[in-house]
Design an enzyme around this catalytic site. Structure first.
Site, PDB file in Angstrom:
ATOM      1  N   PRO A   2       4.904 -11.986  -6.598  1.00 49.04           N
ATOM      2  CA  PRO A   2       4.921 -13.209  -5.774  1.00 49.04           C
ATOM      3  C   PRO A   2       3.581 -13.383  -5.063  1.00 49.04           C
ATOM      4  CG  PRO A   2       6.795 -11.772  -5.279  1.00 49.04           C
ATOM      5  CD  PRO A   2       5.867 -10.987  -6.139  1.00 49.04           C
ATOM      6  N   GLU A   3       2.998 -14.547  -5.205  1.00 52.45           N
ATOM      7  CA  GLU A   3       1.759 -14.856  -4.493  1.00 52.45           C
ATOM      8  C   GLU A   3       2.066 -15.813  -3.345  1.00 52.45           C
ATOM      9  OE1 GLU A   3      -1.944 -15.275  -6.273  1.00 52.45           O
ATOM     10  OE2 GLU A   3      -1.513 -14.057  -8.024  1.00 52.45           O
TER      11      GLU A   3
END
Ligand SMILES: [Zn+2]
Length: 272
Positions: A2-3
């Site tokens: 996840p960014e």
């Protein structure tokens, strides 16, 4: 992994369901995350009310008044809403159950995520105190980037991914922003002019904002907090497109490794 856009999408998805709600109980099924889940966390959270759900970099901050629950999704974590009847599965390590019957559930197969508690100002937590400016605020711009880059001989892509320079720009969005700014990812940071730093800072903002607008990207097992998949991956210009033609000039997108991470770039459009 996840960014920032995925974390922000998660925050936006969860906030209306948890803000001003009272926590009935917290359930910890596995304390062995990247750092151990603190003992006694369940006691602190029971009966607390979530005043607001914030984000700093890739950290989610559940403001509970006297203290803050800090959650990081690590490599494979996902935080989403389920109802009380949904049985936990193997990798569901943490639940936050609310009086209204909804549960915020953390699933993290690789257990690189974090569930922590900070009394007082959460931004003073050692993991958060040293984080650089938020990329989507005026605190981050070309001048700030240029000041940081000028001191560094490392490749610009690595400097951009350094969380002390700017918060939460991971591998995917560093690749995309460098393409949009027309900068070769291998260029030594100190050689990049102020004008090009302006362009790069603007490209970082644009890339992240587009991804947030698209509801985050779906990569591996990430799903948006309401269960819908994001779709920004369809809009990547270079990331994951090695061997395919550049969307701007038609040259073949190249791939190399920088610090063990995939760099995708166009030799025609991106210059040193
Ligand atoms: Zn090109």
């Amino acid at each position: 992994m996840p960014e920032l856009p995925e974390v922000e999408t998660t925050r936006r998805g969860l906030a209306p369901a948890v803000e001003r709600q009272r926590i009935r109980r917290a359930v910890v099924r596995h304390r062995g995350l990247r750092l151990p889940v603190p003992r006694g966390l369940e006691r602190r959270l029971a009966g607390a009310r979530v005043a607001a759900l914030w984000r700093r970099g890739k950290y989610l901050l559940f403001d509970c008044g006297d203290g803050t629950l800090i959650v990081h999704l690590g490599m494979s974590g996902r935080l989403w809403l389920v109802d009380k009847a949904t049985p936990p599965e193997k990798h569901d390590h943490f639940d936050l159950e609310f009086d209204n019957g909804r549960i915020v559930r953390l699933r993290d197969p690789r257990r690189f995520g974090l569930v922590l508690w900070q009394i007082g100002d959460p931004l003073q937590h050692p993991l958060l105190a040293a984080i650089g400016p938020e990329p989507l605020t005026p605190a981050f711009d070309g001048a700030v980037l240029h000041r940081a880059a000028r001191k560094r001989r490392a490749a610009i892509k690595l400097v951009l991914m350094d969380s002390h320079v700017v918060a939460g720009v991971g591998n995917i969005y560093a690749n995309e922003a460098l393409f949009r700014a027309g900068i070769d990812p291998r260029t030594p940071a100190q050689r990049i002019s102020r004008t090009r730093c302006d362009a790069l800072a603007a490209a970082v903002k644009q890339t992240l904002q587009l991804a947030i607008n698209a509801g985050g990207s779906t990569l591996r097992d990430y799903v948006g907090s309401d269960g819908r998949a994001g779709y920004f991956q369809d809009q990547f210009l270079v990331y994951g497109r090695a061997g395919a033609p550049c969307m701007r000039c038609g040259a073949i997108i190249r791939e190399l490794r920088q610090a063990q991470r995939a760099t995708c770039y166009c030799r025609q459009c991106q210059r040193r």
